[in-house]
Design an enzyme around this catalytic site. Structure first.
Site, PDB file in Angstrom:
ATOM      1  N   ASP A   1       0.818  -1.211   0.000  1.00 41.03           N
ATOM      2  CA  ASP A   1       0.000   0.000   0.000  1.00 41.03           C
ATOM      3  C   ASP A   1       0.854   1.265   0.000  1.00 41.03           C
ATOM      4  O   ASP A   1       0.479   2.276  -0.596  1.00 41.03           O
ATOM      5  CB  ASP A   1      -0.926   0.006   1.213  1.00 41.03           C
ATOM      6  CG  ASP A   1      -2.180  -0.820   0.960  1.00 41.03           C
ATOM      7  OD1 ASP A   1      -2.100  -1.783   0.181  1.00 41.03           O
ATOM      8  OD2 ASP A   1      -3.226  -0.502   1.544  1.00 41.03           O
TER       9      ASP A   1
ATOM     10  N   CYS B   1       0.712  -7.945   5.168  1.00 43.26           N
ATOM     11  CA  CYS B   1       0.333  -6.546   4.971  1.00 43.26           C
ATOM     12  C   CYS B   1      -1.119  -6.389   4.534  1.00 43.26           C
ATOM     13  O   CYS B   1      -1.762  -7.329   4.083  1.00 43.26           O
ATOM     14  CB  CYS B   1       1.299  -5.888   3.995  1.00 43.26           C
ATOM     15  SG  CYS B   1       2.963  -5.750   4.719  1.00 43.26           S
ATOM     16  N   ASP B   2      -1.558  -5.181   4.656  1.00 42.29           N
ATOM     17  CA  ASP B   2      -2.902  -4.649   4.507  1.00 42.29           C
ATOM     18  C   ASP B   2      -3.978  -5.604   3.979  1.00 42.29           C
ATOM     19  O   ASP B   2      -4.703  -6.204   4.738  1.00 42.29           O
ATOM     20  CB  ASP B   2      -2.827  -3.394   3.641  1.00 42.29           C
ATOM     21  CG  ASP B   2      -2.079  -2.297   4.388  1.00 42.29           C
ATOM     22  OD1 ASP B   2      -0.956  -2.551   4.844  1.00 42.29           O
ATOM     23  OD2 ASP B   2      -2.608  -1.189   4.525  1.00 42.29           O
ATOM     24  N   LYS B   3      -4.135  -5.730   2.667  1.00 35.48           N
ATOM     25  CA  LYS B   3      -5.263  -6.494   2.118  1.00 35.48           C
ATOM     26  C   LYS B   3      -5.028  -7.990   2.165  1.00 35.48           C
ATOM     27  O   LYS B   3      -5.977  -8.771   2.088  1.00 35.48           O
ATOM     28  CB  LYS B   3      -5.542  -6.092   0.659  1.00 35.48           C
ATOM     29  CG  LYS B   3      -5.752  -4.613   0.431  1.00 35.48           C
ATOM     30  CD  LYS B   3      -6.749  -4.034   1.381  1.00 35.48           C
ATOM     31  CE  LYS B   3      -6.420  -2.624   1.796  1.00 35.48           C
ATOM     32  NZ  LYS B   3      -5.069  -2.300   2.098  1.00 35.48           N
TER      33      LYS B   3
ATOM     34  N   CYS C   1       4.615  -2.240   8.521  1.00 31.78           N
ATOM     35  CA  CYS C   1       4.974  -0.921   9.051  1.00 31.78           C
ATOM     36  C   CYS C   1       4.569  -0.775  10.515  1.00 31.78           C
ATOM     37  O   CYS C   1       3.492  -1.187  10.924  1.00 31.78           O
ATOM     38  CB  CYS C   1       4.356   0.171   8.196  1.00 31.78           C
ATOM     39  SG  CYS C   1       5.007   0.167   6.508  1.00 31.78           S
TER      40      CYS C   1
ATOM     41  N   GLU D   1      -6.772   4.402  -0.593  1.00 30.62           N
ATOM     42  CA  GLU D   1      -6.315   4.982   0.667  1.00 30.62           C
ATOM     43  C   GLU D   1      -5.691   6.335   0.377  1.00 30.62           C
ATOM     44  O   GLU D   1      -5.028   6.508  -0.642  1.00 30.62           O
ATOM     45  CB  GLU D   1      -5.242   4.086   1.307  1.00 30.62           C
ATOM     46  CG  GLU D   1      -5.783   3.078   2.251  1.00 30.62           C
ATOM     47  CD  GLU D   1      -4.688   2.334   2.991  1.00 30.62           C
ATOM     48  OE1 GLU D   1      -5.037   1.480   3.790  1.00 30.62           O
ATOM     49  OE2 GLU D   1      -3.501   2.603   2.759  1.00 30.62           O
TER      50      GLU D   1
ATOM     51  N   SER E   1      -5.533   5.667   5.132  1.00 31.71           N
ATOM     52  CA  SER E   1      -4.574   4.698   5.641  1.00 31.71           C
ATOM     53  C   SER E   1      -4.713   4.574   7.144  1.00 31.71           C
ATOM     54  O   SER E   1      -5.102   5.514   7.838  1.00 31.71           O
ATOM     55  CB  SER E   1      -3.156   5.167   5.291  1.00 31.71           C
ATOM     56  OG  SER E   1      -2.199   4.466   6.045  1.00 31.71           O
TER      57      SER E   1
END
Length: 554
Positions: free
Chosen positions: A78, A119-121, A191, A442, A468
Site C-alpha cells: 500500500d 500486509c494490509d489487504k 509498518c 487509501e 490509511s
C-alpha cells in the site's frame, strides 16, 4: 481426507505420477496434504522475509506427520501504491487473493491450510478464503517492522509521508528529508504503527484464527520463526480434531474483535475488513453494532499514529492477550470460544497480565471511556462514515467549516501542496469510493500533507474513499452512499458549511433538503475512470463500503 480426491485409488495413478514428477515420495503422498499459502514477494518490506517463515511452518508440519505443499499469493504494498493509480488496485486485490486461494485449494484437494500474509489487504483476504473454504486453517503473519530512535523520536512510515508536507511547507530542508527517507523503515516487517496491516494481524489473534503473538512479535525476532514452527505443528492437531474456521469464526468472535479493535484504536480499514470476513463466515455485523460496542469500550492504547508507542512496545507490554486479559476484568469479552490453539479464549488469556501500563492503560484509567473508532451519520452520510476518533485532536472533535470540494485525490493533493487550503476548511474528496475510484483508494498523502504543514488541528478531510491506518487528524472516510451512486456527497459544493460532531456521531452539510433535491436534478455520475480489465469488472460488482466492499454477483 479432502486430498483423497487427488491421490487415492487406481483411478488416481496419473495424479500420483504428477506428484512424483514434482519430487514427492509415496510416503509424502500418503500423508495429509497441507497447503502453505506464501505471499512472499520482493516488493513489500513486510513480505521479503516470508520464505523463512514458510520454511519454518513446513518444518512444523513435517514434524507433526503432514506433507506441506507451498503455493503463492499476490500482494500489493500500500505504501508504494499510495498516491497514484496503483492504489486503485489495493483493496480490489483482496478479492483476487481470496479467489485464487479458493481455486488452488479446491483444484488440488488440500486437507488444511496455513496462510502466511503480513500486509494490509493480504491478511483479510486470507481470512476470507479460510472462512469460505472452511477447512482447518491457521493464519500466521510475518510480524511487524521495528521502529528506531531517529533524532530523539521513534519514527515510522507515516513520518516519511508527513516529512513531504513539512518539506513543501519549508519546515525542513532536502537533507533532512533524505534522513527521514533513510531511517523511518529500518527493518523488514509490516509498518511499525497500529496501521492496517498490524491492526488486522492483531485482530486475527482476537478472532481465534492466529496463535498468540501473531500480531506483535517483531518480524526480525527469532521468536517469530519458532511461532511459525508451532503453527505447522498446530495445523495437524486442528486437522485431527476437525476444528474448522466455522467453529471459530462465530458471531461472538466478531464481537470480541470489535471490542479489541476499539480498545486498541485500530485502523478504520478494519471497518471494511471485519464485515468482509464476517460475510464469508455467514455472520452479520454492521456499523451500528460497531458504534454500540465503541460507546461501551474504553480506549486503552495510543499507538502510532494516535500516540508515540509502536507495535514493539505493545509486544513488550504483553501483546494482544494482555489487552484481552485487561478487558476481561470488566466482563467485556466472550471467553468460551474455540481458537486455533485448541484452547478457549479464556484459557489463552488467563496468565497474560499487562507488563507495562504506560503502553496498555489500566481498565480503570483508559485514555477515554469510548473506543478508538467512531461511526458518523447525517445528511452527508446517510448510511454512515468512519473516523479514527483516538487519532483526532480534541480541537477537531467538533468542527464546522466551508467545503473545498475535489472530484479526485490527485486534485486535492495538488491544492494542498499549492497552499490553497486554509485553516478551518473541510476538504471533501469524492468519486473515490469502491465503485467511483474504482477501488476506494487509501489517502495517506493528503492527510500527511495536512499534518506535515501543521494544519491537522484546523482542517478536516472527508471522503467516500478511505484513509490509511497511518492517518491521524479529523479524517472521515467510507462516506456512504458514495458519490458514484448518487450519495449526498455528490451534491456538496464549494463553500457549503460542513458540520462535524464526532462526540455525537454526526456528519451534516448545512443545506436544506429542498436545495439538495434541486441539485440532484439532471445529475449524472462522473465518467468511470477505468473502462477495461479487472477494475472495470470490480466496479460493477463491488458493494458499498458499509458492507465491507465485498464482491456481489446479484
Amino acid at each position: 481426507m479432502y486430498s483423497d480426491s487427488v491421490k487415492k485409488g487406481v483411478e488416481r495413478v496419473p495424479h500420483r505420477s504428477l506428484f512424483k514428477a514434482a519430487g514427492f515420495t509415496d510416503e509424502e503422498i500418503k500423508r495429509p496434504l497441507i497447503g502453505i499459502v506464501n505471499s512472499k514477494n520482493e516488493v513489500i518490506p513486510g513480505h521479503v522475509h516470508l520464505n523463512t517463515i514458510a520454511e519454518a511452518v513446513k518444518a512444523g508440519v513435517r514434524m507433526a506427520g503432514g506433507t506441506p505443499v507451498e503455493f503463492p499469493a499476490i500482494g500489493i504494498c500500500d505504501g508504494i501504491a499510495m498516491g497514484h493509480v496503483g492504489m486503485k488496485y489495493s483493496l480490489a486485490s483482496r478479492e483476487l487473493i481470496a479467489d485464487s486461494i479458493e481455486a488452488m485449494t479446491m483444484a488440488h484437494g488440500f486437507d488444511a491450510l496455513v496462510l502466511i500474509p503480513n500486509c494490509d489487504k493480504i491478511v483479510p483476504a486470507m481470512l476470507m478464503a479460510a472462512a469460505r473454504l472452511n477447512r482447518p486453517a491457521i493464519v500466521l503473519s510475518g510480524g511487524p517492522m521495528l521502529s528506531i530512535d531517529f533524532k530523539g523520536k521513534f519514527r515510522d512510515l507515516n513520518s516519511a509521508f508527513e516529512a513531504v508536507g513539512a518539506y513543501k511547507a519549508g519546515s525542513i530542508n532536502e537533507e533532512e528529508l533524505l534522513d527521514f527517507e533513510n531511517n523511518v523503515c529500518p527493518t523488514c516487517g509490516s509498518c511499525s504503527g497500529m496501521f492496517t496491516a498490524n491492526s488486522m494481524n492483531c485482530l486475527t489473534e482476537v478472532l481465534g484464527m492466529g496463535l498468540p503473538g501473531n500480531g506483535t512479535i517483531p518480524a526480525v525476532y527469532s521468536e517469530r520463526v519458532r511461532l511459525a514452527k508451532e503453527a505447522g505443528i498446530k495445523i495437524m492437531e486442528l486437522l485431527e480434531k476437525d476444528i474448522k474456521p466455522s467453529d471459530i469464526l462465530v458471531p461472538d468472535a466478531f464481537y470480541n474483535a470489535l471490542r479489541v479493535d476499539m480498545a486498541l484504536g485500530c485502523s478504520t480499514n478494519s471497518m471494511l475488513h471485519l464485515p468482509a470476513i464476517a460475510h464469508e463466515a455467514k455472520v452479520d455485523i454492521s456499523l451500528e453494532m460497531a458504534n454500540d460496542i465503541s460507546e461501551q469500550t474504553p480506549n486503552l492504547c495510543h499507538l502510532a499514529p494516535a500516540g508515540e508507542h509502536h507495535i514493539q512496545d505493545l509486544y513488550h507490554a504483553g501483546g494482544i492477550m494482555a489487552i484481552m486479559n485487561e478487558l476481561s476484568k470488566k466482563g467485556l469479552l466472550k471467553l468460551d470460544l474455540k481458537t486455533v490453539t485448541g484452547k478457549t479464549v479464556g484459557e489463552n488469556i488467563a496468565n497474560c497480565p499487562v507488563k507495562d501500563y504506560e503502553v496498555i492503560r489500566p481498565i480503570d484509567k483508559p485514555y477515554s471511556q469510548t473506543g478508538g473508532i467512531a461511526v458518523l451519520k447525517g445528511n452527508l452520510a446517510l448510511d454512515g462514515a468512519v473516523v479514527k476518533r483516538s487519532a483526532v485532536s480534541p480541537e477537531m472533535l467538533v468542527h464546522s467549516g466551508p467545503a473545498k470540494v475535489f472530484d479526485s485525490e490527485d486534485d486535492a493533493i495538488a491544492a494542498i501542496y499549492a497552499g490553497k487550503i486554509q485553516k478551518g476548511d473541510v476538504v471533501v474528496i469524492r468519486y473515490e469510493g469502491p465503485k467511483g475510484g474504482p477501488g476506494m483508494r487509501e489517502m495517506l498523502s493528503p492527510t500527511s500533507a495536512i499534518c506535515g504543514m501543521g494544519l491537522d488541528k484546523d482542517v478536516a478531510l472527508i471522503t467516500d474513499g478511505r484513509f490509511s491506518g497511518a492517518t491521524r487528524g479529523a479524517a472521515i472516510g467510507h462516506v456512504s452512499p458514495e458519490a458514484m451512486v448518487g450519495g449526498p456527497i455528490a451534491f456538496v459544493r464549494d463553500g457549503d458549511i460542513i458540520e462535524i460532531d464526532i462526540k455525537k456521531g454526526v456528519l451534516n452539510f448545512r443545506v436544506s433538503d429542498e436545495e439538495i433535491e434541486k441539485r440532484k436534478k439532471g445529475w449524472v455520475p462522473n465518467e468511470p475512470r477505468v473502462k477495461t480489465g479487472y477494475l472495470k469488472r470490480y466496479s460493477k460488482m463491488v458493494s458499498s463500503a458499509i458492507h465491507g466492499a465485498v464482491m456481489i454477483d446479484e
